[in-house]
Design an enzyme around this catalytic site. Structure first.
Site, PDB file in Angstrom:
ATOM      1  N   LYS A 153      -5.950  -5.375  19.579  1.00 51.13           N
ATOM      2  CA  LYS A 153      -6.671  -6.473  18.935  1.00 51.13           C
ATOM      3  C   LYS A 153      -8.163  -6.191  18.863  1.00 51.13           C
ATOM      4  O   LYS A 153      -8.823  -6.533  17.888  1.00 51.13           O
ATOM      5  CB  LYS A 153      -6.443  -7.762  19.729  1.00 51.13           C
ATOM      6  CG  LYS A 153      -5.102  -8.424  19.482  1.00 51.13           C
ATOM      7  CD  LYS A 153      -5.067  -9.780  20.178  1.00 51.13           C
ATOM      8  CE  LYS A 153      -3.693 -10.416  20.114  1.00 51.13           C
ATOM      9  NZ  LYS A 153      -3.663 -11.681  20.878  1.00 51.13           N
ATOM     10  N   GLU A 196      -1.476 -15.338  22.464  1.00 51.52           N
ATOM     11  CA  GLU A 196      -2.788 -15.903  22.753  1.00 51.52           C
ATOM     12  C   GLU A 196      -3.486 -15.998  21.406  1.00 51.52           C
ATOM     13  O   GLU A 196      -3.550 -15.011  20.675  1.00 51.52           O
ATOM     14  CB  GLU A 196      -3.603 -14.997  23.677  1.00 51.52           C
ATOM     15  CG  GLU A 196      -4.957 -15.634  23.998  1.00 51.52           C
ATOM     16  CD  GLU A 196      -5.917 -14.701  24.734  1.00 51.52           C
ATOM     17  OE1 GLU A 196      -5.656 -13.490  24.799  1.00 51.52           O
ATOM     18  OE2 GLU A 196      -6.943 -15.213  25.225  1.00 51.52           O
ATOM     19  N   ARG A 211       6.127  -2.252  24.628  1.00 51.67           N
ATOM     20  CA  ARG A 211       5.565  -2.713  23.367  1.00 51.67           C
ATOM     21  C   ARG A 211       5.622  -1.586  22.329  1.00 51.67           C
ATOM     22  O   ARG A 211       5.769  -0.416  22.674  1.00 51.67           O
ATOM     23  CB  ARG A 211       4.124  -3.170  23.575  1.00 51.67           C
ATOM     24  CG  ARG A 211       3.179  -2.023  23.891  1.00 51.67           C
ATOM     25  CD  ARG A 211       1.771  -2.547  24.140  1.00 51.67           C
ATOM     26  NE  ARG A 211       0.889  -1.448  24.546  1.00 51.67           N
ATOM     27  CZ  ARG A 211      -0.316  -1.651  25.066  1.00 51.67           C
ATOM     28  NH1 ARG A 211      -0.762  -2.877  25.254  1.00 51.67           N
ATOM     29  NH2 ARG A 211      -1.064  -0.630  25.406  1.00 51.67           N
TER      30      ARG A 211
END
Length: 559
Positions: free
Chosen positions: A269, A35, A259
């Site tokens: 983020k 994204e 992850r």
RNA sequence: UGGGGCGUGGUGCAAUGGUAGCACAGCGGCCUUUGGAGCCGUUUAUCUUGGUUCGAAUCCAGGCGCCCCUGCCA
């Protein structure tokens, strides 16, 4: 670049089995779907290496697909940065695509769903939708708008698209099961009204598909075979499959893996963005950042990141990689390729009493003493006054301290043996200068009489050496772990390592002044350094420490 | 009894019914013109209880623990 010795992950096994069974006609087609709402970090690198690596290993393809379904968060700046980072990592995509490329098709498919009685326009407010959803243990209840006719839904949906309604006033929902134990199946939202301009589609749309409505169909359109994502999407797989099945279109399979979590750093983020916005770091490319741009700026090579991805493996277990393993990977990458040079980070002057003030001894020194296949050398001058590391002298040596101390003899690397004859201090007792004599018979560094010297230290001529800015970087966090999902309260900021950045004025050997921007060196006994590509100027390099060397002496000292 | 995912040394990753292995870290040693190069050795693990089996990390059942899911984020 990929080691075939590396153990295969469960994903490799799935792919191999599918290849063997001919499930997708022998095709392997993956995608990396970021994204564009932030910069790529080392966790993304794991995913990039996995997706592109799979395609490389099995002769397949990989698309770069931007998941740009939420114009309120996404920006062109991020798209550009992500492309640069993926290329830098060493991968080239077969196609550059955007979920927004499929907005028309996605809209048409939503109409198909409505006509099948599988989707409806809901007039409930966001708060009401939440209430109606129930809880983890309580089933939800049907919206009063759930049974609208297809014709009415079609009309309303069209008017949503036309911009007749306010944001939040209506959504399109899938009609699945409000009592499902899988919350994602409790009539998930497929479209919401967002009167925001999109980086790519501009103002064409005021309704945007959600991730769940866009992702699987995008995979389907592109003919993706293995849609690899992280563990938090396991709960979405039933919905991913429901959409494809309801539309009766080609269905890739979604596969989830854990992850990356790295100790001593921040990986969300949101938090990275906060570090940037509040000025705790100099930007997305601050060398302390775990972003690819930060690591690149620090001097890490893409080869090291790829090797790291290989080393940590792929599994479904949540885990935290020790920062030490990352540092080891960095050293292992640089060790064979980095030329060696001498730089004194914290200088202490040494006067060699029996070397005349106008005398200079030159030494031809190998850049690659560790690699016999490379023969480049540079000339290193020894003069009466030199600098050594402050740590390499002790007025009152500890037991087993092999470096310079009154009466002790050490080797000046590549040059000669010197013996300490005394030292001077300032009013506070700090050592300001060390005095030595050298043994002319040892020029070159060897002792003709065979005498052994336990310590070898590096040094730089005071008159011929030059000053250079050197920046040392350490992990961002003082603590081992940062809960990636914990709210970014002041605690997260309080946990920042106050010593993560230090600038020194070092003295470097003359040859280093010629270092090209972007060059990497091992400063002997100190670590690996990188001539900063932005701030270095011809004849005046600025060095970033990529990673230090291990220090067994420091380790054995009680703190 | 909401649903789902996952449990192997300190940290990670293997072993897919047949001697639990590798890397990092740690520890010990050798060597050294990088004490920080290099080399060698080594301590430490199958969440738990029961079952199946000649044999279980692996299969079955129960228990325990951790993670994910109640965005009109992805």
């Amino acid at each position: 670049m990929t080691e075939n010795t590396a153990p295969k992950s469960f994903i490799h096994e799935i792919v191999e089995n599918d290849l063997a069974s001919g499930k997708y006609g022998g095709r392997v087609h993956t995608r990396f779907p970021p994204e564009p709402n932030g910069y790529l970090h080392i966790g993304h690198a794991k995913s990039v290496c996995l997706n592109f690596g799979l395609a490389q290993q099995y002769g397949g393809k990989t698309n770069l697909r931007f998941d740009d379904t939420n114009p309120t968060k996404e920006e062109q700046e991020y798209i550009d940065a992500i492309k640069e980072d993926v290329r830098w990592l060493g991968f080239e995509w077969d196609a550059e695509l955007y979920a927004s490329d499929y907005f028309d098709q996605l809209y048409d498919w939503a109409v198909v769903l409505i006509n099948k009685g599988l989707a409806y326009v809901d007039d409930l407010s966001p708060d009401e939708i939440r209430e109606y959803r129930g809880s983890l243990t309580q089933p939800g209840k049907n919206s009063p708008w759930r049974e609208r006719s297809a014709a009415e839904n079609l009309d309303l949906f069209e008017r949503m698209k036309a911009g007749e309604f306010d944001e939040g006033s209506r959504v399109l929902r899938a009609k699945i099961d409000m009592a499902s134990p899988i919350i994602n199946l409790r009539d998930p939202v497929l479209y919401r009204i967002l009167k925001a301009s999109h980086p790519r589609t501009g103002d064409k749309w005021c309704i945007y598909p959600t991730y769940d409505w866009a992702h699987g169909q995008s995979d389907s359109i592109e003919g993706i075979t293995h849609s690899i994502c992280t563990l938090e999407f396991v709960n979405h797989r039933p919905l991913y499959e429901w959409c494809l099945k309801s539309l009766d279109i080609y269905a890739p399979q979604q596969i989830e893996f854990a992850r990356l979590d790295l100790s001593h750093t921040v990986m969300s983020k949101r938090k990275l963005l906060r570090l940037v916005n509040e000025g705790h770091v100099s930007g997305w490319d601050d060398p302390r950042m775990p972003t690819l741009s930060g690591l690149r700026r620090r001097g890490v090579r893409p080869e090291a990141l790829r090797a790291f991805a290989e080393t940590i493996g792929v599994a479904k277990t949540n885990s935290t990689i020790d920062y030490a393993l990352f540092e080891h990977t960095l050293r292992a990458d640089l060790e064979p390729i980095a030329p060696r040079a001498m730089a004194v980070l914290r200088p202490l002057k040494v006067v060699i009493e029996n070397l005349a003030a106008d005398q200079t001894e030159w030494f031809e020194v190998d850049y690659y003493r560790h690699d016999e296949t490379k023969e480049e050398t540079r000339r290193v001058p020894l003069t009466r006054e030199i600098y050594i590391e402050q740590d390499d002298f002790m007025a009152e040596p500890l037991p087993k301290y092999f470096r310079l101390a009154p009466g002790q003899e050490v080797r000046l690397m590549h040059a000669c043996l010197i013996t300490c004859t005394g030292f001077e201090t300032d009013a506070d007792g700090n050592v300001t200068e060390v005095r030595c004599t050298y043994d002319p018979a040892t020029l070159g560094g060897a002792a003709p009489d065979g005498r052994k010297v336990k310590g070898t230290i590096h040094w730089v001529s005071a008159s011929a050496g030059a000053q250079a800015a050197v920046r040392l970087y350490s992990p961002l966090l003082r603590t081992e772990n940062d809960d990636p999902d914990a709210p970014d309260t002041d605690d997260f900021i309080a946990g920042l390592n106050p010593d993560s950045f230090e600038t020194l004025t070092a003295v470097v050997e003359p040859a280093l002044l010629q270092a090209a921007a972007g060059a990497r060196f091992q400063f002997v006994r100190n670590g690996y350094f990188y001539a900063d590509p932005v701030e270095s100027k011809p004849g005046q390099p600025v060095f970033n420490r990529i990673v230090g060397l291990k220090d067994s002496w420091a380790k054995q000292q009680p703190k």
